[in-house]
Design a protein around this motif. Structure first.
Motif, PDB file in Angstrom:
ATOM      1  N   ALA A  33       0.826  -1.209   0.000  1.00 36.44           N
ATOM      2  CA  ALA A  33       0.000   0.000   0.000  1.00 36.44           C
ATOM      3  C   ALA A  33       0.863   1.263   0.000  1.00 36.44           C
ATOM      4  O   ALA A  33       1.933   1.305   0.613  1.00 36.44           O
ATOM      5  CB  ALA A  33      -0.917   0.018   1.224  1.00 36.44           C
ATOM      6  N   HIS A  34       0.370   2.293  -0.690  1.00 37.46           N
ATOM      7  CA  HIS A  34       1.026   3.600  -0.696  1.00 37.46           C
ATOM      8  C   HIS A  34      -0.039   4.684  -0.873  1.00 37.46           C
ATOM      9  O   HIS A  34      -1.160   4.404  -1.317  1.00 37.46           O
ATOM     10  CB  HIS A  34       2.078   3.676  -1.813  1.00 37.46           C
ATOM     11  CG  HIS A  34       1.503   3.663  -3.197  1.00 37.46           C
ATOM     12  ND1 HIS A  34       1.026   4.801  -3.807  1.00 37.46           N
ATOM     13  CD2 HIS A  34       1.314   2.658  -4.097  1.00 37.46           C
ATOM     14  CE1 HIS A  34       0.584   4.505  -5.020  1.00 37.46           C
ATOM     15  NE2 HIS A  34       0.739   3.204  -5.216  1.00 37.46           N
ATOM     16  N   PRO A  35       0.277   5.953  -0.549  1.00 39.99           N
ATOM     17  CA  PRO A  35      -0.736   7.016  -0.575  1.00 39.99           C
ATOM     18  C   PRO A  35      -0.820   7.798  -1.873  1.00 39.99           C
ATOM     19  O   PRO A  35      -1.717   8.643  -2.021  1.00 39.99           O
ATOM     20  CB  PRO A  35      -0.279   7.937   0.562  1.00 39.99           C
ATOM     21  CG  PRO A  35       1.214   7.831   0.520  1.00 39.99           C
ATOM     22  CD  PRO A  35       1.511   6.389   0.141  1.00 39.99           C
ATOM     23  N   HIS A  36       0.078   7.582  -2.814  1.00 37.53           N
ATOM     24  CA  HIS A  36       0.133   8.438  -3.999  1.00 37.53           C
ATOM     25  C   HIS A  36      -0.888   8.028  -5.062  1.00 37.53           C
ATOM     26  O   HIS A  36      -1.332   6.867  -5.089  1.00 37.53           O
ATOM     27  CB  HIS A  36       1.536   8.416  -4.602  1.00 37.53           C
ATOM     28  CG  HIS A  36       2.538   9.181  -3.801  1.00 37.53           C
ATOM     29  ND1 HIS A  36       3.810   9.439  -4.237  1.00 37.53           N
ATOM     30  CD2 HIS A  36       2.444   9.777  -2.578  1.00 37.53           C
ATOM     31  CE1 HIS A  36       4.474  10.144  -3.319  1.00 37.53           C
ATOM     32  NE2 HIS A  36       3.661  10.342  -2.302  1.00 37.53           N
ATOM     33  N   LEU A  71      -5.817   1.883   1.498  1.00 37.51           N
ATOM     34  CA  LEU A  71      -5.774   1.133   2.760  1.00 37.51           C
ATOM     35  C   LEU A  71      -5.478   2.031   3.963  1.00 37.51           C
ATOM     36  O   LEU A  71      -5.164   1.540   5.045  1.00 37.51           O
ATOM     37  CB  LEU A  71      -4.751   0.001   2.674  1.00 37.51           C
ATOM     38  CG  LEU A  71      -5.026  -1.080   1.626  1.00 37.51           C
ATOM     39  CD1 LEU A  71      -4.041  -2.232   1.786  1.00 37.51           C
ATOM     40  CD2 LEU A  71      -6.459  -1.601   1.707  1.00 37.51           C
ATOM     41  N   GLY A  72      -5.598   3.351   3.756  1.00 39.07           N
ATOM     42  CA  GLY A  72      -5.432   4.253   4.883  1.00 39.07           C
ATOM     43  C   GLY A  72      -4.353   5.294   4.662  1.00 39.07           C
ATOM     44  O   GLY A  72      -3.649   5.297   3.649  1.00 39.07           O
ATOM     45  N   SER A  73      -4.226   6.196   5.616  1.00 41.92           N
ATOM     46  CA  SER A  73      -3.268   7.288   5.558  1.00 41.92           C
ATOM     47  C   SER A  73      -1.846   6.781   5.780  1.00 41.92           C
ATOM     48  O   SER A  73      -1.627   5.598   6.071  1.00 41.92           O
ATOM     49  CB  SER A  73      -3.613   8.318   6.633  1.00 41.92           C
ATOM     50  OG  SER A  73      -3.431   7.746   7.928  1.00 41.92           O
ATOM     51  N   THR A  77      -0.896   3.025   7.322  1.00 43.06           N
ATOM     52  CA  THR A  77      -0.219   1.944   6.600  1.00 43.06           C
ATOM     53  C   THR A  77       1.057   1.512   7.315  1.00 43.06           C
ATOM     54  O   THR A  77       1.381   0.326   7.355  1.00 43.06           O
ATOM     55  CB  THR A  77       0.095   2.343   5.150  1.00 43.06           C
ATOM     56  OG1 THR A  77       0.841   3.562   5.139  1.00 43.06           O
ATOM     57  CG2 THR A  77      -1.172   2.518   4.339  1.00 43.06           C
ATOM     58  N   ILE A  78       1.775   2.461   7.893  1.00 41.76           N
ATOM     59  CA  ILE A  78       2.971   2.103   8.658  1.00 41.76           C
ATOM     60  C   ILE A  78       2.586   1.239   9.852  1.00 41.76           C
ATOM     61  O   ILE A  78       3.215   0.204  10.126  1.00 41.76           O
ATOM     62  CB  ILE A  78       3.712   3.371   9.124  1.00 41.76           C
ATOM     63  CG1 ILE A  78       4.315   4.105   7.924  1.00 41.76           C
ATOM     64  CG2 ILE A  78       4.818   3.010  10.127  1.00 41.76           C
ATOM     65  CD1 ILE A  78       4.926   5.453   8.274  1.00 41.76           C
ATOM     66  N   LEU A  86      -0.502  -5.701   7.124  1.00 40.91           N
ATOM     67  CA  LEU A  86      -0.099  -5.244   5.792  1.00 40.91           C
ATOM     68  C   LEU A  86       1.340  -5.695   5.598  1.00 40.91           C
ATOM     69  O   LEU A  86       2.142  -5.650   6.537  1.00 40.91           O
ATOM     70  CB  LEU A  86      -0.211  -3.721   5.693  1.00 40.91           C
ATOM     71  CG  LEU A  86       0.244  -3.078   4.378  1.00 40.91           C
ATOM     72  CD1 LEU A  86      -0.685  -3.473   3.230  1.00 40.91           C
ATOM     73  CD2 LEU A  86       0.290  -1.549   4.523  1.00 40.91           C
ATOM     74  N   ASP A  87       1.671  -6.132   4.384  1.00 42.38           N
ATOM     75  CA  ASP A  87       3.003  -6.688   4.160  1.00 42.38           C
ATOM     76  C   ASP A  87       4.041  -5.625   3.820  1.00 42.38           C
ATOM     77  O   ASP A  87       5.155  -5.646   4.340  1.00 42.38           O
ATOM     78  CB  ASP A  87       2.937  -7.738   3.041  1.00 42.38           C
ATOM     79  CG  ASP A  87       1.953  -8.839   3.362  1.00 42.38           C
ATOM     80  OD1 ASP A  87       2.082  -9.443   4.436  1.00 42.38           O
ATOM     81  OD2 ASP A  87       1.025  -9.066   2.555  1.00 42.38           O
ATOM     82  N   ILE A  88       3.682  -4.695   2.919  1.00 40.65           N
ATOM     83  CA  ILE A  88       4.633  -3.684   2.462  1.00 40.65           C
ATOM     84  C   ILE A  88       3.969  -2.316   2.499  1.00 40.65           C
ATOM     85  O   ILE A  88       2.861  -2.141   1.976  1.00 40.65           O
ATOM     86  CB  ILE A  88       5.129  -3.988   1.032  1.00 40.65           C
ATOM     87  CG1 ILE A  88       5.808  -5.367   0.982  1.00 40.65           C
ATOM     88  CG2 ILE A  88       6.094  -2.914   0.551  1.00 40.65           C
ATOM     89  CD1 ILE A  88       6.140  -5.840  -0.425  1.00 40.65           C
TER      90      ILE A  88
END
Length: 329
Positions: A33-36, A71-73, A77-78, A86-88
Motif C-alpha cells: 500500500a502507498h498514498p500516492h 488502505l489508509g493514511s 499503513t505504517i 499489511l506486508d509492504i
C-alpha cells in the motif's frame, strides 16, 4: 481415503494424481500500500516490482498493490505493516522519523545539492547505516524510493523570497525538520497525512503545501493552488518498508528474492521521477499555475539551513549531517 489421510497427504506436499492440482503449494500473496495517485511513479514502480517478483519466483510470490491511500493514511499503513496486517508500506521518510528519529537527517533543508548527491548518500555507507534503524519497530527497509525535491505552492501569493513565506498556513509532514524550517520562516506549519491534503487546500484549512512538481501534478493540486515557487528547499525520500515478521516468515530464497527485486526497481523508480520533472513543470503552467522559477533560495537557506542542522546535531550528533554534506563534495 479418509479426510484425515487426505489432510496428511496435503500437509506432506504429496502430489497425488487423484488430488489434481490442489496439493501444489499455494502462491504467497503480499499486500503493498502507498498514498500516492495511480498516475504517480510510485504506483507504476510498485506494479513493476509486483510483476518482476511474480516472474522471478515463477508465480510463488504475488503482490497486490493498493494506491491512492486505499488502505489508509501514511501513519495507518505504517502501523498496519508493523502489526503484520499489511506486508509492504511505502510512504515518505518523514512519517517514519517518529519511530527512528535519526532518519530525520535525510529531511534537513538545503542539504542535497542534486540527485547525484542523493544517490551517493542513499546507496552508499550512509544509507546502509540508516536502513537498520526501523528494525526495532518491526520493519525492514527494502529501499529508498524517490519523492523528490520539495517546492512550495499556495493559494494566496507568489513566493519570491523568504519574507513572502511569512504568515502562510503550510501543510507539512510531521517531520521535526520540516516543521522547524517553516516556523523559522514565520509560516504556520500544520502537519497532516498526504491523503487529507487536497481537501484541506480546497476548504482553505491550509494556504499551501510543499512537494515535488511531479507529485503536485499527479495529485492535481493545481486545481486548488494558484502559485508555485521552485524553492527546492528539501529533498524527500520514500521508504519501501516490509513487515519484518512477514519477510522472515518467507523461505530464505524468497526473502533474498524480495530484497533483490526491490534493489533492482529502486533506481528505476528514481529515474521515472527525474525524467518526469521538466514535463511536470510545463504541464502545471499549462494548467494555469503561476510559477516563480528562480526564487531567492539563499534568503531562505540563510534562515533555516544551519539552524535546523544544528538542532538535529544537538539531539543525535553531527556525524550524519556532516557526512552527508561531505559526500561527493
Amino acid at each position: 481415503m479418509t479426510k484425515i489421510t487426505r489432510r496428511a497427504a496435503l500437509a506432506a506436499g504429496l502430489a497425488l494424481p487423484w488430488l489434481g492440482g490442489t496439493a501444489r503449494a499455494q502462491a504467497t500473496r503480499l499486500r503493498f500500500a502507498h498514498p500516492h495517485p495511480e498516475s504517480d511513479s510510485w504506483h507504476r514502480a510498485a506494479l513493476l516490482f509486483a510483476q518482476t517478483l511474480k516472474e522471478r519466483s515463477n508465480g510463488a510470490l504475488t503482490v497486490q498493490v493498493f494506491g491512492n491511500g486505499a488502505l489508509g493514511s501514511d501513519p495507518t499503513t505504517i502501523s498496519s505493516a508493523r502489526g503484520g496486517t499489511l506486508d509492504i508500506a511505502l510512504t515518505g521518510n518523514p512519517f517514519f522519523t517518529g519511530l527512528a528519529p535519526k532518519l530525520n537527517v535525510l529531511d534537513l533543508p538545503f542539504q542535497f545539492r542534486d540527485r547525484k548527491h542523493v544517490a551517493a548518500v542513499l546507496d552508499g555507507p550512509i544509507g546502509d547505516k540508516l536502513k537498520p534503524e526501523l528494525e526495532a519497530s518491526g520493519l525492514v527497509t527494502l529501499g529508498f524510493w524517490d519523492i523528490g525535491f520539495r517546492n512550495l505552492t499556495n493559494s494566496r501569493r507568489a513566493v519570491q523570497n523568504a519574507e513572502d513565506v511569512r504568515g502562510l498556513k503550510i501543510r507539512t509532514t510531521p517531520n521535526p525538520a520540516h516543521i522547524k524550517a517553516f516556523q523559522l520562516l514565520g509560516a504556520n506549519p500544520l502537519p497532516m497525512p498526504f491523503t487529507e491534503l487536497f481537501t484541506a487546500m480546497e476548504t482553505r484549512t491550509v494556504d499551501g503545501q510543499e512537494n515535488p512538481t511531479t507529485l503536485i501534478l499527479n495529485a492535481r493540486f493545481h486545481e486548488v493552488q494558484k502559485h508555485l515557487s521552485l524553492t527546492r528547499h528539501a529533498y524527500t525520500a520514500g521508504i519501501l518498508a516490509m513487515s519484518k515478521q512477514r519477510l522472515e516468515a518467507l523461505p530464505k530464497a524468497q526473502q533474498d528474492l524480495v530484497r533483490a527485486v526491490a534493489a533492482e526497481v529502486t533506481p528505476k523508480q528514481r529515474q521515472m521521477n527525474e525524467e518526469a520533472e521538466p514535463g511536470s513543470i510545463a504541464k502545471l503552467k499549462q494548467e494555469g499555475m503561476q510559477v516563480v522559477e528562480a526564487p531567492d533560495r539563499d534568503s531562505m537557506a540563510k534562515i533555516v539551513a544551519e539552524a535546523v542542522r544544528d538542532d538535529y546535531a544537538g539531539r543525535y550528533g553531527a556525524e550524519l549531517p556532516e557526512a552527508i554534506l561531505s559526500t561527493g563534495a
